[in-house]
Scaffold this motif. Structure first.
Motif, PDB file in Angstrom:
ATOM      1  N   GLU A 150      -9.813  -5.244   0.414  1.00  0.00           N
ATOM      2  CA  GLU A 150     -11.194  -5.439   0.863  1.00  0.00           C
ATOM      3  C   GLU A 150     -12.332  -5.283  -0.471  1.00  0.00           C
ATOM      4  N   PHE A 151     -11.894  -4.502  -1.306  1.00  0.00           N
ATOM      5  CA  PHE A 151     -12.777  -3.976  -2.305  1.00  0.00           C
ATOM      6  C   PHE A 151     -12.533  -4.742  -3.857  1.00  0.00           C
TER       7      PHE A 151
ATOM      8  N   VAL B 274      -7.372   3.379   3.476  1.00  0.00           N
ATOM      9  CA  VAL B 274      -8.307   2.590   2.998  1.00  0.00           C
ATOM     10  C   VAL B 274      -7.772   1.130   2.368  1.00  0.00           C
TER      11      VAL B 274
ATOM     12  N   ARG C  69      -7.742  -1.264   0.139  1.00  0.00           N
ATOM     13  CA  ARG C  69      -8.132  -1.717  -1.277  1.00  0.00           C
ATOM     14  C   ARG C  69      -8.388  -3.117  -1.506  1.00  0.00           C
TER      15      ARG C  69
ATOM     16  N   GLN D  66       0.719  -1.241  -0.200  1.00  0.00           N
ATOM     17  CA  GLN D  66       0.002   0.052  -0.228  1.00  0.00           C
ATOM     18  C   GLN D  66       1.150   1.254  -0.012  1.00  0.00           C
TER      19      GLN D  66
ATOM     20  N   SER E  75     -17.367  -1.125  -6.667  1.00  0.00           N
ATOM     21  CA  SER E  75     -16.897  -1.899  -5.562  1.00  0.00           C
ATOM     22  C   SER E  75     -17.024  -1.189  -4.189  1.00  0.00           C
TER      23      SER E  75
ATOM     24  N   TYR F 206     -14.773   1.516  -3.549  1.00  0.00           N
ATOM     25  CA  TYR F 206     -13.639   1.934  -3.224  1.00  0.00           C
ATOM     26  C   TYR F 206     -13.433   3.401  -3.195  1.00  0.00           C
ATOM     27  N   GLN F 207     -13.926   3.912  -4.358  1.00  0.00           N
ATOM     28  CA  GLN F 207     -13.581   5.401  -4.582  1.00  0.00           C
ATOM     29  C   GLN F 207     -14.906   6.248  -3.279  1.00  0.00           C
TER      30      GLN F 207
ATOM     31  N   ILE G  95     -12.601  -2.178 -10.688  1.00  0.00           N
ATOM     32  CA  ILE G  95     -12.261  -0.957  -9.863  1.00  0.00           C
ATOM     33  C   ILE G  95     -11.277  -0.198 -10.441  1.00  0.00           C
TER      34      ILE G  95
END
Ligand code: SAH
Length: 224
Positions: free
Chosen positions: A50-51, A46, A48, A22, A102, A104-105, A74
């Motif tokens: 997980e998305f 965040v 990512r 990350q 997803s 995420y954004q 995504i």
């Protein structure tokens, strides 16, 4: 758990190191020119992975888009960061996203302390993203519907972001933008050459900035 060699077994997900990957992702985004520390900090926080689907988790922090089912993706992390920076929002301001995907954004925007509204047209994606955002404790208002209509009930928005490519800018989005507000949207033919635009609403006028060529999935208009 002890294995026969006497060593402590590694957890099942040992093959990727979330924090290291990350951080590398954010370092790359910074090198590519995104400098807003609030955006970069959110991308460091965040998760990512997980998305994205389980099968894609090992490359969750690589800088490219990934499939999320229903023939959708995504977005690439750099593009997420660039679009978020271009919105230039302050904590507490209202932002509308079209194309939840997803989630995420939306999570990035919520992590930055924004009041987030997001619309998705595919029921399965809407349901999965809504549940995921709730589980991860991101406060986001989700709606199932056609993003071409925006979300009039909560307008005006200081920022509007479309994460699918429209053939032309939907008028409802301009209407629902606050005076001085920013709209970031890819515009162009489906699967053709698309331009990422930033519009600033100045009274009756729209100031526009070309942010460069992009490749997004289509912003589907169900009536066409
Ligand atoms: N922002 C997402 C990525 C979105 S991919 C994320 O962070 O994961 C684009 C999404 O836009 C897809 O989920 C697609 O179903 C959705 N979409 C396409 N046309 C739409 C429309 N007219 N209204 C709402 N969502 C739409």
């Amino acid at each position: 758990m002890i294995n026969p060699s006497g060593l402590v077994a590694k957890p099942f997900n040992f093959h990727y190191n979330r924090n290291m990957n990350q951080e590398a992702m954010v370092t790359l985004i910074r090198r590519r020119g995104v400098s807003d520390t609030r955006v970069l900090d959110a991308m460091l926080r965040v998760p990512r992975h997980e998305f994205v689907p389980y099968a894609q988790r090992a490359c969750a922090y690589d800088d490219h888009p990934l499939p999320i089912g229903e023939q959708q993706t995504i977005s690439q992390p750099y593009i997420v960061a660039l679009m978020t920076e271009m919105l230039a929002l302050q904590p507490g301001e209202k932002v509308l996203e079209l194309g939840t995907g997803s989630g995420y954004q939306a999570a990035i925007l919520a992590d930055m302390g924004l009041d987030v509204y997001t619309v998705e047209r595919i029921p399965e994606l809407y349901e999965t993203a809504r549940a995921r955002l709730e589980t991860l404790a991101y406060s986001v208002h989700c709606k199932l519907g056609d993003g071409h209509e925006g979300w009039a009930e909560f307008a005006p928005y200081t920022g509007i972001i479309a994460t699918a490519a429209a053939t032309e800018v939907p008028p409802a989005l301009i209407e629902q933008l606050a005076d001085g507000g920013r709209l970031v949207i890819p515009v162009g033919p489906p699967h053709g050459y698309q331009v990422l635009w930033k519009f600033i609403k100045q009274g009756e006028y729209l100031e526009r900035f070309n942010l460069g060529g992009v490749a997004f999935v289509p912003f589907v208009h169900d009536t066409t």
